[in-house]
Scaffold this motif. Structure first.
Motif, PDB file in Angstrom:
ATOM      1  N   ARG A 127     -40.424 -29.601 -13.284  1.00  0.00           N
ATOM      2  CA  ARG A 127     -39.133 -29.090 -13.758  1.00  0.00           C
ATOM      3  C   ARG A 127     -39.331 -27.934 -14.731  1.00  0.00           C
ATOM      4  NH1 ARG A 127     -35.216 -32.116 -16.566  1.00  0.00           N
ATOM      5  NH2 ARG A 127     -33.791 -30.521 -15.790  1.00  0.00           N
ATOM      6  N   ILE A 128     -40.301 -28.083 -15.644  1.00  0.00           N
ATOM      7  CA  ILE A 128     -40.577 -26.992 -16.578  1.00  0.00           C
ATOM      8  C   ILE A 128     -41.065 -25.760 -15.829  1.00  0.00           C
ATOM      9  CG2 ILE A 128     -41.978 -26.278 -18.551  1.00  0.00           C
ATOM     10  CD1 ILE A 128     -42.136 -29.245 -19.358  1.00  0.00           C
ATOM     11  N   ALA A 129     -41.923 -25.982 -14.824  1.00  0.00           N
ATOM     12  CA  ALA A 129     -42.490 -24.869 -14.059  1.00  0.00           C
ATOM     13  C   ALA A 129     -41.499 -24.270 -13.074  1.00  0.00           C
ATOM     14  CB  ALA A 129     -43.734 -25.348 -13.308  1.00  0.00           C
ATOM     15  N   SER A 130     -40.352 -24.902 -12.903  1.00  0.00           N
ATOM     16  CA  SER A 130     -39.352 -24.353 -11.972  1.00  0.00           C
ATOM     17  C   SER A 130     -38.541 -23.218 -12.591  1.00  0.00           C
ATOM     18  CB  SER A 130     -38.404 -25.462 -11.501  1.00  0.00           C
ATOM     19  OG  SER A 130     -37.587 -25.919 -12.569  1.00  0.00           O
ATOM     20  N   VAL A 131     -38.700 -22.980 -13.889  1.00  0.00           N
ATOM     21  CA  VAL A 131     -38.030 -21.846 -14.527  1.00  0.00           C
ATOM     22  C   VAL A 131     -38.637 -20.553 -13.989  1.00  0.00           C
ATOM     23  CG1 VAL A 131     -37.596 -20.670 -16.708  1.00  0.00           C
ATOM     24  CG2 VAL A 131     -37.506 -23.173 -16.610  1.00  0.00           C
ATOM     25  N   GLN A 132     -37.795 -19.702 -13.426  1.00  0.00           N
ATOM     26  CA  GLN A 132     -38.263 -18.468 -12.803  1.00  0.00           C
ATOM     27  C   GLN A 132     -38.123 -17.249 -13.698  1.00  0.00           C
ATOM     28  OE1 GLN A 132     -39.807 -18.493  -9.679  1.00  0.00           O
ATOM     29  NE2 GLN A 132     -39.664 -20.690 -10.095  1.00  0.00           N
ATOM     30  N   SER A 133     -37.233 -17.318 -14.666  1.00  0.00           N
ATOM     31  CA  SER A 133     -37.031 -16.164 -15.549  1.00  0.00           C
ATOM     32  C   SER A 133     -36.423 -16.633 -16.862  1.00  0.00           C
ATOM     33  CB  SER A 133     -36.119 -15.118 -14.895  1.00  0.00           C
ATOM     34  OG  SER A 133     -34.808 -15.644 -14.708  1.00  0.00           O
ATOM     35  N   MET A 134     -36.505 -15.763 -17.851  1.00  0.00           N
ATOM     36  CA  MET A 134     -35.959 -16.063 -19.175  1.00  0.00           C
ATOM     37  C   MET A 134     -35.529 -14.765 -19.839  1.00  0.00           C
ATOM     38  SD  MET A 134     -37.884 -17.838 -22.461  1.00  0.00           S
ATOM     39  CE  MET A 134     -37.862 -19.487 -21.755  1.00  0.00           C
ATOM     40  N   ARG A 135     -34.386 -14.820 -20.482  1.00  0.00           N
ATOM     41  CA  ARG A 135     -33.903 -13.699 -21.308  1.00  0.00           C
ATOM     42  C   ARG A 135     -33.462 -14.300 -22.626  1.00  0.00           C
ATOM     43  NH1 ARG A 135     -29.933  -9.826 -17.887  1.00  0.00           N
ATOM     44  NH2 ARG A 135     -30.275  -8.597 -19.775  1.00  0.00           N
ATOM     45  N   ALA A 136     -34.387 -14.351 -23.586  1.00  0.00           N
ATOM     46  CA  ALA A 136     -34.168 -15.110 -24.810  1.00  0.00           C
ATOM     47  C   ALA A 136     -34.202 -14.215 -26.034  1.00  0.00           C
ATOM     48  CB  ALA A 136     -35.225 -16.205 -24.945  1.00  0.00           C
ATOM     49  N   THR A 137     -33.492 -14.646 -27.063  1.00  0.00           N
ATOM     50  CA  THR A 137     -33.691 -14.092 -28.396  1.00  0.00           C
ATOM     51  C   THR A 137     -34.680 -14.994 -29.111  1.00  0.00           C
ATOM     52  OG1 THR A 137     -31.797 -15.331 -29.266  1.00  0.00           O
ATOM     53  CG2 THR A 137     -31.395 -13.083 -28.496  1.00  0.00           C
TER      54      THR A 137
ATOM     55  N   TYR B  58     -55.997 -15.814 -34.063  1.00  0.00           N
ATOM     56  CA  TYR B  58     -54.580 -15.630 -34.397  1.00  0.00           C
ATOM     57  C   TYR B  58     -53.746 -16.816 -33.916  1.00  0.00           C
ATOM     58  CZ  TYR B  58     -53.023 -14.262 -29.671  1.00  0.00           C
ATOM     59  OH  TYR B  58     -52.702 -14.247 -28.334  1.00  0.00           O
ATOM     60  N   ARG B  59     -52.540 -16.902 -34.476  1.00  0.00           N
ATOM     61  CA  ARG B  59     -51.587 -17.955 -34.143  1.00  0.00           C
ATOM     62  C   ARG B  59     -50.187 -17.353 -34.110  1.00  0.00           C
ATOM     63  NH1 ARG B  59     -52.089 -20.962 -38.395  1.00  0.00           N
ATOM     64  NH2 ARG B  59     -50.157 -20.383 -39.439  1.00  0.00           N
ATOM     65  N   VAL B  60     -49.362 -17.811 -33.189  1.00  0.00           N
ATOM     66  CA  VAL B  60     -47.980 -17.349 -33.086  1.00  0.00           C
ATOM     67  C   VAL B  60     -47.053 -18.551 -33.181  1.00  0.00           C
ATOM     68  CG1 VAL B  60     -46.236 -16.264 -31.620  1.00  0.00           C
ATOM     69  CG2 VAL B  60     -48.562 -15.342 -31.683  1.00  0.00           C
ATOM     70  N   ASP B  61     -46.113 -18.500 -34.117  1.00  0.00           N
ATOM     71  CA  ASP B  61     -45.045 -19.495 -34.192  1.00  0.00           C
ATOM     72  C   ASP B  61     -43.787 -18.853 -33.639  1.00  0.00           C
ATOM     73  OD1 ASP B  61     -45.998 -21.994 -35.788  1.00  0.00           O
ATOM     74  OD2 ASP B  61     -46.855 -20.278 -36.845  1.00  0.00           O
ATOM     75  N   LEU B  62     -43.187 -19.517 -32.672  1.00  0.00           N
ATOM     76  CA  LEU B  62     -42.083 -18.932 -31.924  1.00  0.00           C
ATOM     77  C   LEU B  62     -40.883 -19.863 -31.932  1.00  0.00           C
ATOM     78  CD1 LEU B  62     -41.768 -16.311 -30.161  1.00  0.00           C
ATOM     79  CD2 LEU B  62     -42.230 -17.762 -28.188  1.00  0.00           C
ATOM     80  N   GLN B  63     -39.722 -19.306 -32.232  1.00  0.00           N
ATOM     81  CA  GLN B  63     -38.465 -20.044 -32.110  1.00  0.00           C
ATOM     82  C   GLN B  63     -37.629 -19.368 -31.032  1.00  0.00           C
ATOM     83  OE1 GLN B  63     -36.205 -20.859 -35.723  1.00  0.00           O
ATOM     84  NE2 GLN B  63     -34.275 -20.520 -34.607  1.00  0.00           N
ATOM     85  N   ILE B  64     -37.185 -20.151 -30.057  1.00  0.00           N
ATOM     86  CA  ILE B  64     -36.415 -19.612 -28.936  1.00  0.00           C
ATOM     87  C   ILE B  64     -34.953 -19.951 -29.113  1.00  0.00           C
ATOM     88  CG2 ILE B  64     -36.060 -19.684 -26.442  1.00  0.00           C
ATOM     89  CD1 ILE B  64     -38.985 -20.351 -26.104  1.00  0.00           C
ATOM     90  N   ASP B  65     -34.110 -18.933 -29.099  1.00  0.00           N
ATOM     91  CA  ASP B  65     -32.660 -19.104 -29.152  1.00  0.00           C
ATOM     92  C   ASP B  65     -32.049 -18.437 -27.920  1.00  0.00           C
ATOM     93  OD1 ASP B  65     -32.471 -20.386 -31.802  1.00  0.00           O
ATOM     94  OD2 ASP B  65     -33.210 -18.454 -32.522  1.00  0.00           O
ATOM     95  N   LYS B  66     -30.936 -18.982 -27.459  1.00  0.00           N
ATOM     96  CA  LYS B  66     -30.238 -18.420 -26.300  1.00  0.00           C
ATOM     97  C   LYS B  66     -31.237 -18.075 -25.195  1.00  0.00           C
ATOM     98  CE  LYS B  66     -26.674 -16.421 -29.280  1.00  0.00           C
ATOM     99  NZ  LYS B  66     -25.998 -15.168 -29.717  1.00  0.00           N
ATOM    100  N   PRO B  67     -31.848 -19.064 -24.566  1.00  0.00           N
ATOM    101  CA  PRO B  67     -32.983 -18.804 -23.672  1.00  0.00           C
ATOM    102  C   PRO B  67     -32.644 -18.048 -22.401  1.00  0.00           C
ATOM    103  CG  PRO B  67     -32.299 -21.084 -23.525  1.00  0.00           C
ATOM    104  CD  PRO B  67     -31.531 -20.502 -24.670  1.00  0.00           C
ATOM    105  N   GLY B  68     -31.424 -18.167 -21.900  1.00  0.00           N
ATOM    106  CA  GLY B  68     -31.054 -17.424 -20.693  1.00  0.00           C
ATOM    107  C   GLY B  68     -31.956 -17.732 -19.508  1.00  0.00           C
TER     108      GLY B  68
END
Length: 287
Positions: free
Chosen positions: A47-57, A244-254
């Motif tokens: 189900r997670i891998a079924s995401v084909q695209s994303m337009r997120a802030t 390095y490390r990246v902390d990411l917050q996803i809003d409005k994932p689209g």
């Protein structure tokens, strides 16, 4: 003497009553434990891998280590956007608070990448694969490191899966191992998916290289849904070998919204300095 020995023996027998040899500590409640079958966990990954695209802030914090790895510098308070489309397209950019200036603008087609740093008036470009680890930690950052954590690839057709159990602190996990068979017949663990036994959500993803060394370590928190599909609100992507490390917050994932080709066009100012890193890729377009 006999009376003293008898008194000690009695005290050891009833030590809690003596109050000197034991202590009692109240423990926090044990976490709830749930169990899923391997088929159920594979379905969650699917189900997670079924995401084909994303337009997120997004909101981003980048942390880089010095050469001695005894200090870390964090670049905080930047927000921007993340656009992805399978099989390997990604673009992400971030701005300073208030949108005063662009911090970075990075794009990749899965094989080559470019990152524009306006504050340096410079563009770095190269292959998505890292041929050597740079002491300049920023040069080790690749868009695909974000993509492989956010847009999980499905389990490979030639891969086998094994289910294991593990503990991290007091938390229990069901760990699904993706094992791939190479052309020479060797078996290699490619990824480890850690599912929390408290709620059966994906909590951690470990990606290993050919030498079975950990290259990407991702922690997930707060899984939500958009357009009927799951996505994590928070991610921590650690690339320890790259420093390095990246902390990411996803809003409005689209999720699964249409993403046109022009979304991945990085338009560069005329005359800007372009520096190649990580090998010698073919010239990239400056359209």
């Amino acid at each position: 003497m006999f009376l003293r020995i008898s008194a000690v023996a009695v005290c050891l027998t009833v030590a809690p009553a003596c109050g000197v040899l034991t202590t009692t500590t109240r423990l926090p409640p044990a976490p709830s434990i749930r169990t899923a079958t391997k088929a159920e966990l594979l379905e969650k990954i699917g189900r997670i891998a079924s995401v084909q695209s994303m337009r997120a802030t997004i909101a981003v914090t980048l942390s880089v280590q010095n050469n001695e790895r005894d200090r870390e510098t964090a670049y905080r308070n930047v927000s921007g956007a993340l656009v992805t489309r399978r099989p390997g397209l990604i673009r992400t950019y971030a701005e300073t608070p208030g949108g005063i200036a662009t911090v970075y603008d990075m794009v990749s087609d899965g094989k080559l990448f470019q990152v524009h740093l306006p504050w340096r008036n410079r563009v770095y470009e190269g292959t998505t694969a890292i041929s050597h680890i740079s002491e300049n930690r920023v040069e080790n950052i690749r868009p695909q490191h974000l993509l492989e954590a956010i847009m999980l690839d499905p389990i490979g057709e030639r891969s086998r899966t094994l289910l294991d159990f593990n503990m991290y602190g007091r938390s229990g996990y069901q760990v699904l191992h993706e094992v791939e068979e190479s052309e020479d017949g060797d078996l290699r663990i490619r990824r480890k998916f850690w599912f929390s036994r408290s709620d059966l959500t994906l909590s951690r993803l470990m990606i290993l290289d050919d030498g079975a060394e950990l290259v990407t370590d991702v922690w997930y928190r707060e899984w939500l849904q958009d357009n009927g599909l799951p996505y994590p609100r928070y991610l921590r992507i650690e690339r320890t070998k790259d420093g390095y490390r990246v902390d990411l917050q996803i809003d409005k994932p689209g999720l699964n919204q249409p993403v046109p080709d022009e979304s991945f066009d990085l338009k560069l100012p005329a005359g800007i300095v372009v520096e190649r890193i990580g090998g010698e890729p073919a010239p990239a377009s400056n359209s």
